[in-house]
Scaffold this active site. Structure first.
Site, PDB file in Angstrom:
ATOM      1  CB  ILE A 104      -1.076   0.348   1.400  1.00 10.63           C
ATOM      2  CG1 ILE A 104      -1.809   1.272   1.295  1.00 10.63           C
ATOM      3  CG2 ILE A 104      -0.391   0.018   2.513  1.00 10.63           C
ATOM      4  CD1 ILE A 104      -3.052   0.900   1.918  1.00 10.63           C
ATOM      5  CB  CYS A 105       1.073   3.778   0.808  1.00 15.51           C
ATOM      6  SG  CYS A 105       1.540   6.227   1.577  1.00 15.51           S
ATOM      7  N   GLY A 106       3.215   3.835  -0.271  1.00 16.51           N
ATOM      8  CA  GLY A 106       4.855   3.993  -0.959  1.00 16.51           C
ATOM      9  C   GLY A 106       5.436   3.031  -1.316  1.00 16.51           C
ATOM     10  CB  THR A 108       2.454   0.693  -4.773  1.00 12.12           C
ATOM     11  OG1 THR A 108       2.599   2.331  -4.696  1.00 12.12           O
ATOM     12  CG2 THR A 108       1.104  -0.078  -3.951  1.00 12.12           C
TER      13      THR A 108
END
Length: 206
Positions: A104-106, A108
């Protein structure tokens, strides 16, 4: 495909975004999974919310065959250098072993840099965030709250989500691991995402 273990591994590192996986880990733990934290070392880390976490094990002790899932959260360090690249390499090992990964978020972006999104359907915060990594998977980007790519035969599934979608992220993880059947999964999402009180009765049913 998932690992045979009932243990889920949550990656922890300084400034990791603790709100992004709270729903996921809490409800996995309430449904028979053991959540273990894994750091670059066993030295304590501090979350973005200021919580101090002592990792249960170091990354070099982590084995995909001992896990049902590797969870990677956002953190400042995903966008400021290569300090967290070892976690992306660990994710590659999990996927190659047929054990799923959820990012999730960074995180990725970390997977994009590792080449793990080039051939998999995925999402993130926004498409141009991942495009900045110069990865080759832009055509597989989906505008959605969270996405699961089931993986090719013998490969692990991959869940991705942006930073504003912790509930959808959890929903995809639960579906991938088979934590809830379709009706209860829909009710869980309606309860925690939409505050639909009627969904509570469905969750309490046998």
């Amino acid at each position: 495909m998932t690992g045979s273990s009932r243990t889920v591994h949550l990656a922890v590192y300084d400034t990791f975004a603790d709100w992004e996986t709270g729903h996921t880990t809490a409800h996995l733990a309430r449904n028979g999974y053991t959540v273990r934290t894994v750091g670059l070392s066993r030295e304590p880390v501090t979350t973005m919310g200021g919580l101090r976490v002592q990792p249960d094990l170091a990354l070099d002790e982590l084995r995909a065959q001992d896990s049902a899932l590797l969870i990677l959260t956002g953190a400042d360090a995903w966008d400021t250098g290569d300090a967290l690249a070892p976690f992306a390499r660990a994710a590659r090992g999990f996927l190659d072993a047929g054990v799923p990964v959820a990012a999730i978020c960074g995180a990725t972006a970390g997977l994009a840099r590792e080449g793990l999104l080039d051939g998999r359907t995925h999402t993130s915060a926004v498409s141009f965030y991942l495009a900045a990594t110069r990865y080759a998977g832009g055509s597989r980007y989906v505008e959605a709250d969270a996405v699961t790519d089931a993986g090719a035969a013998g490969g692990g599934g991959l869940v991705t989500a942006g930073p504003t979608e912790p509930v959808a992220f959890a929903r995809e993880v639960f579906a991938l691991l088979g934590v809830y059947g379709p009706e209860k999964l829909d009710a869980w999402y309606r309860l925690f995402h939409d505050s639909d009180a009627s969904a509570y009765e469905v969750l309490q049913g046998e």
